[in-house]
Design an enzyme around this catalytic site. Structure first.
Site, PDB file in Angstrom:
ATOM      1  N   ARG A  88       0.826  -1.211   0.000  1.00  0.00           N
ATOM      2  CA  ARG A  88       0.000   0.000   0.000  1.00  0.00           C
ATOM      3  C   ARG A  88       0.856   1.255   0.000  1.00  0.00           C
ATOM      4  NH1 ARG A  88      -4.909  -2.434   2.620  1.00  0.00           N
ATOM      5  NH2 ARG A  88      -6.632  -1.037   2.236  1.00  0.00           N
ATOM      6  N   ARG A 160     -18.235  -3.118   8.773  1.00  0.00           N
ATOM      7  CA  ARG A 160     -16.917  -2.889   9.390  1.00  0.00           C
ATOM      8  C   ARG A 160     -16.844  -1.500  10.013  1.00  0.00           C
ATOM      9  NH1 ARG A 160     -12.591  -4.625   4.827  1.00  0.00           N
ATOM     10  NH2 ARG A 160     -11.633  -2.702   5.579  1.00  0.00           N
ATOM     11  N   ARG A 171      -9.878   7.296   4.305  1.00  0.00           N
ATOM     12  CA  ARG A 171      -9.164   6.185   3.647  1.00  0.00           C
ATOM     13  C   ARG A 171      -8.932   6.480   2.165  1.00  0.00           C
ATOM     14  NH1 ARG A 171     -12.613   1.122   4.977  1.00  0.00           N
ATOM     15  NH2 ARG A 171     -10.929  -0.018   3.984  1.00  0.00           N
TER      16      ARG A 171
HETATM   17  P1  AMP Z   1      -8.459  -3.579   3.950  1.00  0.00           P
HETATM   18  O1  AMP Z   1      -9.167  -4.734   4.555  1.00  0.00           O
HETATM   19  O2  AMP Z   1      -7.452  -3.997   2.899  1.00  0.00           O
HETATM   20  O3  AMP Z   1      -9.397  -2.500   3.452  1.00  0.00           O
HETATM   21  O4  AMP Z   1      -7.586  -2.932   5.121  1.00  0.00           O
HETATM   22  C1  AMP Z   1      -8.190  -2.358   6.267  1.00  0.00           C
HETATM   23  C2  AMP Z   1      -7.191  -1.481   7.001  1.00  0.00           C
HETATM   24  O5  AMP Z   1      -6.062  -2.276   7.449  1.00  0.00           O
HETATM   25  C3  AMP Z   1      -6.555  -0.360   6.168  1.00  0.00           C
HETATM   26  O6  AMP Z   1      -7.373   0.800   6.116  1.00  0.00           O
HETATM   27  C4  AMP Z   1      -5.255  -0.119   6.950  1.00  0.00           C
HETATM   28  O7  AMP Z   1      -5.473   0.624   8.144  1.00  0.00           O
HETATM   29  C5  AMP Z   1      -4.854  -1.540   7.377  1.00  0.00           C
HETATM   30  N1  AMP Z   1      -3.978  -2.165   6.356  1.00  0.00           N
HETATM   31  C6  AMP Z   1      -4.262  -3.267   5.604  1.00  0.00           C
HETATM   32  N2  AMP Z   1      -3.234  -3.545   4.787  1.00  0.00           N
HETATM   33  C7  AMP Z   1      -2.271  -2.618   5.025  1.00  0.00           C
HETATM   34  C8  AMP Z   1      -0.977  -2.363   4.484  1.00  0.00           C
HETATM   35  N3  AMP Z   1      -0.457  -3.124   3.517  1.00  0.00           N
HETATM   36  N4  AMP Z   1      -0.286  -1.315   4.986  1.00  0.00           N
HETATM   37  C9  AMP Z   1      -0.791  -0.537   5.947  1.00  0.00           C
HETATM   38  N5  AMP Z   1      -2.004  -0.696   6.485  1.00  0.00           N
HETATM   39  C10 AMP Z   1      -2.749  -1.734   6.042  1.00  0.00           C
END
Ligand code: AMP
Ligand code: ADP
Length: 214
Positions: A88, A160, A171
């Protein structure tokens, strides 16, 4: 086959990654799912990650990179994997490339699922996720057979915490600022593939399998 899913939060990365994992028999590795499992289990990592996730911020690179490098080194990932939500940031992408290079490996495809910001808030407010197995639905576009209940495992579906509109806006800002530069990064490596994420999920998947092959 080593695949990275790129795209804004809510673009459909997870939805497509699950289908790719099933079709090509490779693990689906979602850093968001790993953090949510840690939060649920009350681990130290989960406690730290939650502070950032609840604010719509990224978890710091140092808490993510080792975890992913370790995960992709597991035996079930020997024939490839689909990474969802990682990398990310540019430092995360560089760390992954470095770790793979040391093994004589590389990422094969970075698939960017394109969905304009206007569609994202609607996607996220309608998203429902299973508390137990992580399956995702959408109240309007991909509804479960019985309201509030997971088709796959029969457990409860929830909204969520970080899918509330205020957090989604944050985000999206974070995505444009820190994650979107990865599109140029993988374009320069010659492995970026773009798909339109606004069409029906089965059509998105067909377009992805046209890229990946049978
Ligand atoms: P997601 O389920 O991919 O939408 O991720 C939910 C949250 O987890 C994100 O908004 C970040 O806070 C954290 N997160 C997930 N993957 C990463 C990553 N590769 N680097 C940093 N934060 C992450
Ligand atoms: P991401 O993993 O990129 O955050 P998800 O795969 O969880 O996104 O998808 C976000 C929401 O949009 C979910 O509610 C999902 O069911 C829904 N969704 C995914 N793909 C489509 C699509 N092609 N059309 C409509 N809704 C979709």
């Amino acid at each position: 086959m080593k695949i990275i899913m790129l795209g804004a939060p809510g673009a459909g990365k997870g939805t497509q990654a699950k289908k790719i994992a099933e079709k090509y028999s490779i693990p689906h590795i979602s850093t968001g799912d790993i953090f949510r499992a840690n939060i649920k289990n009350g681990t130290e990592l989960g406690k730290k990650a939650k502070e950032y996730m609840d604010q719509g911020l990224l978890v710091p690179d140092e808490l993510v990179v080792d975890l992913v490098v370790d995960r992709v080194g597991q035996p079930d990932a020997a024939n490839g994997y689909v990474l969802d939500g990682f990398p990310r940031t540019i430092p995360q992408a560089e760390a992954l490339d470095k770790a793979l290079e040391a093994l004589g490996e590389k990422v094969d495809y970075a698939i960017n699922v394109e969905v304009p910001d206007e569609n994202i808030i609607n996607r996220m407010s309608g998203r429902r996720a299973c508390v137990a197995c992580g399956a995702t639905y959408h109240l309007v576009h991909i509804p479960p057979k019985t309201e509030g209940i997971c088709d796959k495992c029969g457990k409860e579906l929830i909204l969520r915490d970080d899918d509330k509109p205020e957090t989604v806006k944050k985000r999206l800002d974070v995505y444009h600022d820190q994650t979107q530069p990865l599109i140029d990064y993988y374009t320069n490596k010659g492995i970026l593939k773009e798909v339109d994420g606004t069409v029906d999920m089965e059509i998105v998947f067909k377009n992805i399998t046209d890229i990946l092959g049978e």
